[in-house]
Design an enzyme around this catalytic site. Structure first.
Site, short mmCIF file in Angstrom:
data_model
loop_
_atom_site.label_atom_id
_atom_site.label_comp_id
_atom_site.label_asym_id
_atom_site.label_seq_id
_atom_site.Cartn_x
_atom_site.Cartn_y
_atom_site.Cartn_z
CG HIS A 13 -3.60 5.06 -0.62
ND1 HIS A 13 -3.33 3.79 -0.93
CD2 HIS A 13 -3.93 5.89 -1.61
CE1 HIS A 13 -4.28 3.42 -2.08
NE2 HIS A 13 -4.55 4.83 -2.37
CG ASP A 15 -1.94 0.74 1.40
OD1 ASP A 15 -2.16 2.12 0.62
OD2 ASP A 15 -2.89 0.77 2.39
CB SER A 18 -4.72 -2.29 3.10
OG SER A 18 -3.55 -2.05 2.30
CO1 B1M Z 1 -5.62 5.56 -3.93
N1 B1M Z 1 -7.12 4.47 -3.57
N2 B1M Z 1 -5.04 3.85 -5.40
N3 B1M Z 1 -4.26 6.56 -4.78
N4 B1M Z 1 -7.21 7.12 -3.24
C1 B1M Z 1 -7.98 5.07 -2.66
C2 B1M Z 1 -7.75 4.16 -1.36
C3 B1M Z 1 -9.88 4.30 -3.76
C4 B1M Z 1 -10.91 4.39 -2.53
C5 B1M Z 1 -10.37 5.35 -4.54
C6 B1M Z 1 -11.55 4.88 -4.65
O1 B1M Z 1 -11.52 3.98 -5.80
N5 B1M Z 1 -12.75 5.05 -4.70
C7 B1M Z 1 -9.27 3.45 -3.79
C8 B1M Z 1 -9.24 1.50 -3.04
C9 B1M Z 1 -10.12 1.05 -3.68
C10 B1M Z 1 -9.92 -0.38 -2.21
O2 B1M Z 1 -9.47 -0.82 -2.16
N6 B1M Z 1 -11.72 -0.38 -2.21
C11 B1M Z 1 -7.48 3.53 -4.12
C12 B1M Z 1 -7.25 2.67 -5.22
C13 B1M Z 1 -8.30 1.73 -6.38
C14 B1M Z 1 -5.82 3.07 -5.93
C15 B1M Z 1 -5.14 2.53 -6.79
C16 B1M Z 1 -5.50 0.70 -7.03
C17 B1M Z 1 -4.92 2.72 -8.29
C18 B1M Z 1 -4.46 2.35 -9.25
O3 B1M Z 1 -3.23 1.97 -9.28
N7 B1M Z 1 -5.35 1.25 -10.02
C19 B1M Z 1 -3.63 2.58 -6.95
C20 B1M Z 1 -2.69 2.08 -4.94
C21 B1M Z 1 -1.49 1.89 -5.08
C22 B1M Z 1 -1.00 0.77 -4.23
O4 B1M Z 1 -0.82 1.30 -3.07
N8 B1M Z 1 -0.29 0.02 -4.64
C23 B1M Z 1 -3.78 3.81 -5.95
C24 B1M Z 1 -2.92 5.34 -5.57
C25 B1M Z 1 -3.05 6.75 -4.99
C26 B1M Z 1 -2.33 7.61 -5.42
C27 B1M Z 1 -0.13 7.53 -6.14
C28 B1M Z 1 -2.51 8.43 -6.90
C29 B1M Z 1 -2.69 8.98 -4.28
C30 B1M Z 1 -1.83 8.62 -2.82
C31 B1M Z 1 -0.53 9.33 -2.76
C32 B1M Z 1 0.15 9.77 -1.41
O5 B1M Z 1 -0.92 8.86 -0.32
N9 B1M Z 1 1.07 9.73 -0.99
C33 B1M Z 1 -4.35 7.92 -3.92
C34 B1M Z 1 -5.14 8.48 -3.33
C35 B1M Z 1 -5.21 10.20 -3.21
C36 B1M Z 1 -6.13 8.09 -3.13
C37 B1M Z 1 -7.42 8.70 -2.42
C38 B1M Z 1 -8.05 9.44 -3.30
C39 B1M Z 1 -7.39 9.97 -1.24
C40 B1M Z 1 -7.15 9.36 0.20
C41 B1M Z 1 -6.10 10.58 1.54
O6 B1M Z 1 -4.82 10.60 0.57
N10 B1M Z 1 -7.12 10.59 1.72
C42 B1M Z 1 -8.61 7.47 -1.81
C43 B1M Z 1 -10.00 8.27 -2.07
C44 B1M Z 1 -10.22 7.91 -0.59
O7 B1M Z 1 -9.75 7.70 0.86
N11 B1M Z 1 -11.76 8.98 -0.56
C45 B1M Z 1 -7.60 6.26 -2.55
C46 B1M Z 1 -6.61 11.60 3.12
C47 B1M Z 1 -6.07 11.06 4.35
C48 B1M Z 1 -6.09 12.32 5.07
O8 B1M Z 1 -7.03 10.08 4.38
O9 B1M Z 1 -5.74 8.00 4.34
O10 B1M Z 1 -7.91 7.75 4.84
P1 B1M Z 1 -6.84 8.94 5.24
O11 B1M Z 1 -6.83 8.65 6.59
C49 B1M Z 1 -7.40 9.61 7.29
C50 B1M Z 1 -8.21 8.22 8.34
O12 B1M Z 1 -7.76 6.47 7.09
C51 B1M Z 1 -7.45 7.46 9.62
O13 B1M Z 1 -6.58 9.38 9.86
C52 B1M Z 1 -6.58 9.99 8.81
C53 B1M Z 1 -7.84 11.21 9.19
O14 B1M Z 1 -7.47 11.47 10.16
N12 B1M Z 1 -5.62 6.81 9.21
C54 B1M Z 1 -6.02 6.26 9.99
C55 B1M Z 1 -5.50 6.39 8.24
N13 B1M Z 1 -4.54 5.40 8.84
C56 B1M Z 1 -3.71 5.48 10.52
C57 B1M Z 1 -3.73 5.27 11.43
C58 B1M Z 1 -3.93 5.14 12.44
C59 B1M Z 1 -4.97 5.85 12.80
C60 B1M Z 1 -5.85 6.62 11.69
O15 B1M Z 1 -3.63 4.73 13.40
C61 B1M Z 1 -2.14 4.03 13.40
#
Ligand code: B1M
Length: 213
Positions: free
Chosen positions: A100, A98, A151
């Site tokens: 992200h 992963d 993940s």
């Molecule tokens: Co990706 N991605 N992505 N992506 N991406 C998602 C997660 C996805 C839901 C988008 C979608 O399809 N709607 C989807 C997952 C689908 C699934 O598995 N069911 C997805 C996909 C499919 C993919 C790829 C497979 C796409 C592809 O290549 N075809 C690929 C995967 C690569 C891989 O990981 N092997 C991929 C790639 C990417 C980018 C590189 C382009 C980029 C990431 C850049 C980076 O992180 N440096 C990206 C992004 C930006 C997203 C979305 C749009 C936004 C994620 C984000 O940063 N959110 C995402 C859609 C979404 O989430 N709505 C998506 C903002 C961030 C602050 O939130 O990380 O959730 P988040 O953290 C939150 C909580 O979750 C929590 O606290 C935070 C808030 O305070 N939290 C924790 C997180 N970690 C925690 C740990 C803790 C406690 C809380 O304690 C240890």
């Protein structure tokens, strides 16, 4: 456009033009974390929705992620910091497979601003690397982040590998693919120590504080 909508647009459009001026304006009205959890997070969720509908390509999502990172970096110095003795060490990683890391890095900022020492191992961290770092760093808590559905499963495997290596410090887990239910029914049984699910970075801090108390 009103300020809040402009902030959402910066993220969705992946554009830094006027971003810092808008963030400065936002800082007059809101706490930094409320800007992140409000309009910036709304923007990221909209990016996720558009990507899901095939209206954005990965390169565009990456650009949005860059803007989000730049915004968080800009806001970080404005966040409240606790200058206390360290409450403990947290070893932090995005799980194997992963990439992200925006959420994980937010967790790092919030924990380290609130008295924890954080060792951030980065992304795609395999269990072996985590175990090696555990032995070197001797953390009080291990934090795992993951956003992909696979993940969540990887966290179960990681928890199992950690247990086999004799690791039993509390595990803090979070990320969009996880739920509280999955954590307690799937990850907890695979692990020796306590496993705690945090829905966001602030909840992560809350649990880390309780564990440190
Ligand atoms: Co990706 N991605 N992505 N992506 N991406 C998602 C997660 C996805 C839901 C988008 C979608 O399809 N709607 C989807 C997952 C689908 C699934 O598995 N069911 C997805 C996909 C499919 C993919 C790829 C497979 C796409 C592809 O290549 N075809 C690929 C995967 C690569 C891989 O990981 N092997 C991929 C790639 C990417 C980018 C590189 C382009 C980029 C990431 C850049 C980076 O992180 N440096 C990206 C992004 C930006 C997203 C979305 C749009 C936004 C994620 C984000 O940063 N959110 C995402 C859609 C979404 O989430 N709505 C998506 C903002 C961030 C602050 O939130 O990380 O959730 P988040 O953290 C939150 C909580 O979750 C929590 O606290 C935070 C808030 O305070 N939290 C924790 C997180 N970690 C925690 C740990 C803790 C406690 C809380 O304690 C240890």
């Amino acid at each position: 456009l009103p300020l809040e909508e402009r902030l959402v647009r910066h993220i969705v459009d992946g554009s830094k033009e006027g971003l810092y001026a808008d963030l400065d304006e936002a800082l007059q009205k809101y706490a930094p974390l409320d800007i992140i959890n409000g309009p910036l997070m709304d923007g990221m969720n909209e990016v996720g929705r558009l990507f899901n509908n095939n209206e954005l390509i990965v390169a565009e999502v990456l650009q949005s992620a860059e803007v989000m990172k730049a915004a968080v970096a800009y806001l970080e110095p404005h966040m409240e910091k606790q200058e206390t003795a360290t409450k403990g060490t947290v070893l932090l990683a995005t799980v194997k497979g992963d990439v992200h890391d925006i959420g994980k890095n937010l967790v790092e900022i919030i924990l380290s601003n609130n008295g924890f020492r954080v060792v951030n191992l980065g992304i795609k961290v395999p269990p072996e690397q985590l175990i090696q770092a555990y032995r070197e760093v001797k953390p009080d808590i291990i934090g795992l982040s993951g956003l992909l559905v696979k993940s969540a499963q990887q966290m179960v495997l990681t928890a199992g590998d950690l247990r086999h290596a004799g690791v039993d410090v509390p595990l803090l887990v979070g990320g969009a693919a996880l739920t509280r239910k999955f954590t307690y029914t799937k990850i907890q049984p695979a692990y020796e120590g306590t496993v705690i699910y945090a829905k966001d970075a602030m909840e992560g801090l809350e649990y880390a504080n309780r564990l440190a108390a």
